[in-house]
Design a protein around this motif. Structure first.
Motif, short mmCIF file in Angstrom:
data_model
loop_
_atom_site.label_atom_id
_atom_site.label_comp_id
_atom_site.label_asym_id
_atom_site.label_seq_id
_atom_site.Cartn_x
_atom_site.Cartn_y
_atom_site.Cartn_z
N SER A 1 76.34 22.73 12.41
CA SER A 1 77.16 21.63 11.92
C SER A 1 76.87 21.27 10.48
O SER A 1 77.49 20.36 9.96
CB SER A 1 76.92 20.40 12.81
OG SER A 1 75.54 20.11 12.87
N THR B 1 93.18 27.29 19.14
CA THR B 1 91.72 27.33 19.03
C THR B 1 91.36 28.18 17.81
O THR B 1 92.13 28.24 16.84
CB THR B 1 91.12 27.95 20.31
OG1 THR B 1 91.72 29.25 20.51
CG2 THR B 1 91.43 27.09 21.52
N THR C 1 83.03 11.98 18.57
CA THR C 1 81.59 11.78 18.61
C THR C 1 81.23 10.89 17.43
O THR C 1 81.12 11.36 16.30
CB THR C 1 80.84 13.12 18.48
OG1 THR C 1 81.29 14.00 19.51
CG2 THR C 1 79.36 12.93 18.59
N GLN D 1 76.68 12.73 24.20
CA GLN D 1 77.43 13.55 25.16
C GLN D 1 77.73 12.76 26.43
O GLN D 1 78.84 12.85 26.98
CB GLN D 1 76.63 14.81 25.50
CG GLN D 1 77.43 15.85 26.26
CD GLN D 1 76.66 17.14 26.48
OE1 GLN D 1 75.44 17.14 26.50
NE2 GLN D 1 77.37 18.23 26.66
N GLY E 1 75.43 18.29 18.87
CA GLY E 1 75.55 19.29 19.91
C GLY E 1 75.62 20.71 19.41
O GLY E 1 75.95 21.62 20.14
N THR E 2 75.33 20.93 18.13
CA THR E 2 75.38 22.30 17.59
C THR E 2 74.50 22.39 16.37
O THR E 2 74.35 21.43 15.63
CB THR E 2 76.81 22.69 17.21
OG1 THR E 2 76.78 23.98 16.61
CG2 THR E 2 77.43 21.72 16.24
N THR F 1 86.94 13.29 15.03
CA THR F 1 85.85 13.45 15.99
C THR F 1 85.77 12.23 16.90
O THR F 1 85.92 11.10 16.45
CB THR F 1 84.50 13.67 15.30
OG1 THR F 1 83.48 13.78 16.30
CG2 THR F 1 84.14 12.52 14.37
N PRO G 1 88.36 22.99 19.42
CA PRO G 1 87.27 23.93 19.69
C PRO G 1 87.36 24.65 21.04
O PRO G 1 86.75 25.70 21.21
CB PRO G 1 86.02 23.06 19.63
CG PRO G 1 86.49 21.69 19.97
CD PRO G 1 87.88 21.59 19.41
N THR G 2 88.08 24.10 22.01
CA THR G 2 88.16 24.74 23.34
C THR G 2 89.62 24.85 23.77
O THR G 2 90.49 24.09 23.32
CB THR G 2 87.40 23.91 24.40
OG1 THR G 2 88.06 22.65 24.58
CG2 THR G 2 85.95 23.67 23.98
N HIS H 1 82.99 19.19 14.06
CA HIS H 1 81.59 19.61 13.97
C HIS H 1 81.28 20.79 14.89
O HIS H 1 80.24 21.42 14.77
CB HIS H 1 80.67 18.44 14.32
CG HIS H 1 80.85 17.91 15.71
ND1 HIS H 1 81.76 16.91 15.99
CD2 HIS H 1 80.28 18.25 16.88
CE1 HIS H 1 81.72 16.66 17.29
NE2 HIS H 1 80.82 17.46 17.85
N ARG H 2 82.22 21.08 15.81
CA ARG H 2 82.00 22.23 16.71
C ARG H 2 82.41 23.55 16.06
O ARG H 2 82.21 24.61 16.65
CB ARG H 2 82.78 22.03 18.01
CG ARG H 2 82.29 20.82 18.79
CD ARG H 2 82.95 20.75 20.14
NE ARG H 2 82.37 19.67 20.92
CZ ARG H 2 82.22 19.69 22.23
NH1 ARG H 2 82.56 20.76 22.91
NH2 ARG H 2 81.71 18.66 22.88
N GLU I 1 87.39 17.51 16.69
CA GLU I 1 85.98 17.78 16.99
C GLU I 1 85.45 18.83 16.00
O GLU I 1 84.84 19.84 16.38
CB GLU I 1 85.81 18.25 18.44
CG GLU I 1 86.15 17.21 19.48
CD GLU I 1 85.27 15.96 19.37
OE1 GLU I 1 84.06 16.09 19.07
OE2 GLU I 1 85.78 14.85 19.58
#
Length: 840
Positions: free
Chosen positions: A782, A524, A571, A719, A778-779, A569, A471-472, A546-547, A544
């Motif tokens: 999702s 990305t 998370t 987080q 966090g979003t 994930t 995601p980043t 879910h992002r 990740e």
């Protein structure tokens, strides 16, 4: 009154008595004047010509609104109605006969109207009675009937209800209350306890109504009520200039005369006069033992979500109008399934979710409707999973080969038992022609990437390409750096594609992908661009996941012909949440950390203990370690009094740690600046890194041993757990310092969870309890569905039963052809209520 002959005498008498008592909406034994008239005009006589029936419907709506009219408007409506009735009686065919009247005795006694309403209520409470089958189905509204077509609702009310997206009878039946208040418990005054919601029946000892001396637009009704155990003072407030007229206040005093029997319900709270009821609902009774016919007093009261211009009383009255239509509902769940799981029949559940007899009945009704919400979601997810398994066009990937064997040789460590177990799950999936769809969950540092690399090598050695999307840019670059170190030893090329990739390099990557020269591409969102085309994509890995939005994940999968999909994930997702958003996936957990990892010592600190935190940082840096300082903002915000990353960096470098090198990392920096900052920190040129949550994933520096998180109460537990995972990645003891400026007991309780536990799954469960499922990931994109009644926190047992039931149904018939009602309900819920998002 029958549906054949109006009872003119009763109608005229009702109107006359109301006029004599000053248009106060007089209270009868069971119904107010306005309720009696609205019910009467709501059922027009069949002898009326068609042109007059519309006028009766209009009058029904006007008298529903009667309590909200000012005195002059009430006078006008009563006068016009009396004039209209006199004129109507002169028409040919009208009759003044009273022999067939059903609204008997006193016009305001409400006996006839009460019988009419109680008939409906008895149907609602026992929809399966023989009476319902014979009478209610004939009288009740139809399920798909428009609300505006119902005389009791009419066009004006229907327009207001439309603001809540309520257009039909079905919409209103399934407009579940968001909460209930239990006024069903009737107690004596002496038994009142603050904080309870109760009903009392007492005698009016004193009544006074006056304008507030502090607010000339506020009218206050004060009542002293007494029973044989004590007395209580209660007050009701009416805001608005029309309520402060002496005429209105005197009419209110006449409504509750001294000596009358009054039922009052509300929340018990303390006042300077002792215990009282907070702005209570009131109803005058003819006798102490009379039944309370109110929609609020003495019962479990539904609380609906409202909006401006739509009052609670309007929604409740509309619901009572359509509730008889519940008899038309056909239950999509077979009788055998309902009996197996102890579920109330649908029409009974709908009736009792709105107006239950008591709290116990409410819980049984809610359980059935919560089961439905979970059941149809799981049914759709499992149906999708079964349909995906029937696709036999995916690549069959070899679980063994030279590349994987070489990779095992260059790994400096052995896989943990948990890694090996999850890897076996993945390799078994890859050997099938049906596409894999597996989620791997694991705490930070549990070794998910190594498992994914082996799956990637299985694809490459089988002649296919693979893609890894993060995601980043920070996380994508971290993956790329790690993969390059391994792939160089395996003599395999790997490239990185992000928004920062130069045009020339981008064209080169596109070309190598199309020719098949490039076996693995890391990147990305840039991977899902139209210009990115793989020659033969066999495996997609999404980190990740879910992002990413549902559509973004799907676009990457469409780059190949039914590629296998592995999502990861760090998370940890609670079991209920995983079933809800990943119910169509196979889930594996790496629940074991590599050997040698020490527990991270986590401590919650206040602002006064900041010196202790700085002392620990100095000590660790002096020993050659490194430190993260994480803040929630980049620059100072006027709205939030939080420590800014930019200002904190300047302060730490110039005032607190001038002898150390302090770096700064945040999301607004260019990719080149981010790379430079991370590289300096990784190479130990920088000892302290001040950062926003961009370090949450992707920055891997085993030498870092301290994580100081400012304003920790602003972060979710999951987080915070992710951030904490940036330290403790080496052999040295590591520390996580949670700096909090709040004294809120709730915030401190949340942070103590981090102090006491290192278990990501337990922390995620607690996080969901504190913040709800929509925030844990966090979003908002999702894919968490918005349930009307169900709670992933409170209803785990029902979710598991619904999943079990859905699995049995799918086992028998994945197409649902043998259960046509169930199939139709599934289609309706996904298209109408869930927008189809879960099945995208």
């Amino acid at each position: 009154m029958t549906n054949d002959t109006p009872d003119w005498i009763r109608l005229h008498k009702a109107l006359a008595v109301e006029a004599e008592h000053g248009f106060t909406d007089l209270m009868g034994k069971q119904y107010r004047f306005s309720e009696f008239l609205s019910l009467t005009f709501g059922k027009f006589p069949t002898i009326l010509p068609a042109i007059e029936r519309r006028r009766w419907q209009e009058l029904a709506g006007q008298f529903v609104n009667y309590p909200h009219l000012v005195l002059e408007e009430r006078q006008h409506l009563v006068a016009e109605t009396r004039r209209y009735l006199y004129q109507l009686q002169k028409e040919p065919g009208s009759s003044t006969s009273t022999t067939s009247a059903t609204l008997s005795t006193s016009s305001l006694s409400g006996r006839g109207a009460g019988e009419q309403k109680r008939n409906y209520q008895s149907q609602v409470k026992n929809p399966t009675s023989p009476m319902v089958a014979e009478v209610s189905k004939r009288l009740a509204p139809k399920i798909d009937q428009k609300l505006s077509d119902l005389p009791e609702i009419g066009i004006r009310k229907a327009d207001k209800l439309a603001v809540l997206n309520l257009y039909t009878v079905r919409d209103l039946l399934f407009y579940y209350p968001r909460d209930h208040i239990d006024y069903a418990r009737q107690v004596n005054i002496r038994e009142l306890q603050a904080g309870e919601t109760v009903t009392i029946v007492a005698t009016v000892k004193r009544c006074n109504c006056f304008t507030s001396p502090k607010n000339q637009k506020l009218s206050i009704l004060e009542l002293i009520l007494k029973d044989n155990t004590g007395q209580i003072k209660i007050s009701r407030f009416s805001a608005g200039a029309r309520f402060t007229s002496r005429a209105w206040q005197e009419s209110l005093k006449r409504r509750y005369p001294v000596g009358s029997i009054l039922a009052a319900c509300g929340l018990v709270k303390g006042s300077k006069y002792g215990l009282t009821l907070d702005n209570p609902e009131l109803e005058v009774l003819a006798n102490p033992g009379d039944a309370i016919e109110s929609l609020t007093i003495g019962r479990v009261v539904p609380i609906y979500a409202l909006t401006e211009g739509v009052m609670a009383s309007m929604v409740r009255q509309a619901v009572t109008t359509v509730l008889p239509a519940a008899v038309h509902l056909k239950d999509p769940l077979p009788k055998g399934l309902r009996e197996k799981y102890g579920l109330m029949e649908l029409k009974d559940a709908i009736a009792n979710i709105h107006f239950p007899d008591d709290s116990a009945t409410l819980q049984v009704a809610r359980r059935r409707l919560v089961f439905d919400e979970f059941f149809y979601l799981q049914l759709g997810l499992l149906q999708r999973q079964q349909q995906a398994r029937q696709i036999q066009t995916s690549a069959i990937l070899a679980p063994k080969g030279q590349l994987i064997e070489k990779f095992y040789e260059i790994l400096p460590f052995q896989l943990t038992n948990a890694q090996q177990r999850v890897l076996n799950d993945i390799l078994n999936d890859l050997q099938k022609s049906a596409p894999m769809n597996r989620l791997v969950q694991g705490d930070v540092g549990s070794g998910k990437t190594v498992v994914a690399v082996i799956a990637i090598l299985a694809a490459i050695q089988s002649g296919y390409q693979a893609a890894l999307m993060a995601p980043t840019e920070v996380l994508a670059e971290q993956h790329y750096r790690k993969l390059v170190s391994w792939f160089n030893l395996l003599h395999l090329p790997v490239e990185l594609l992000t928004g920062s990739t130069k045009a020339a390099k981008r064209r080169e990557i596109h070309s190598q992908l199309e020719t098949g020269e490039l076996p693995l591409l890391v990147g990305t969102h840039a991977l899902i661009q139209d210009t990115v085309n793989f020659q033969q994509l066999g495996l997609v890995v999404i980190d990740e996941q879910h992002r990413f939005g549902v559509k973004q994940r799907a676009l990457l999968q469409q780059k190949g012909e039914q590629p296998h999909v592995l999502t990861m994930t760090a998370t940890p997702i609670p079991r209920t949440l995983a079933l809800t958003i990943h119910g169509d996936m196979n889930v594996s957990q790496i629940d074991e950390l590599p050997p040698g990892r020490q527990k991270i010592q986590t401590t919650m600190l206040t602002g006064q203990q900041r010196t202790q935190a700085y002392d620990l940082i100095r000590r660790e840096v002096a020993q050659g370690r490194q430190v993260y300082v994480v803040l929630p903002l980049v620059e100072e915000s006027e709205k939030l009094d939080l420590r800014s990353a930019v200002e904190e960096h300047q302060k730490l470098q110039e005032s607190i740690f001038p002898d150390f090198q302090v770096g700064l990392l945040h999301g607004r920096m260019s990719s080149a600046d981010k790379d430079e900052t991370i590289t300096k920190f990784r190479d130990r040129e920088t000892q302290i890194l001040v950062s926003t949550t961009v370090v949450e994933v992707g920055v891997d520096v085993p030498n870092a041993t301290v994580m100081l998180i400012e304003n920790a109460e602003r972060f979710g537990l999951s987080q915070l757990h992710q951030l904490r995972g940036r330290v403790g990645r080496g052999a040295a003891q590591s520390y996580c310092l949670l700096m909090s400026s709040t004294r809120s007991p709730d915030a401190q309780q949340r942070l103590k969870v981090l102090e006491q536990s290192q278990d990501g799954f337990f922390i995620s469960e607690m996080d969901m309890r504190f913040r709800g499922p929509g925030e844990v990931l966090g979003t908002r994109q999702s894919g968490v569905p918005d349930f009307t009644l169900a709670s992933l926190v409170e209803d785990e047992e029902i979710l598991l039963l619904a999943r079990q039931a859905a699995e049995k149904v799918i086992e028998i018939d994945v197409t649902l052809e043998r259960w046509t009602l169930m199939k139709a309900e599934l289609k309706y819920r996904y298209e109408r209520l869930m927008g189809g998002a879960i099945l995208t």
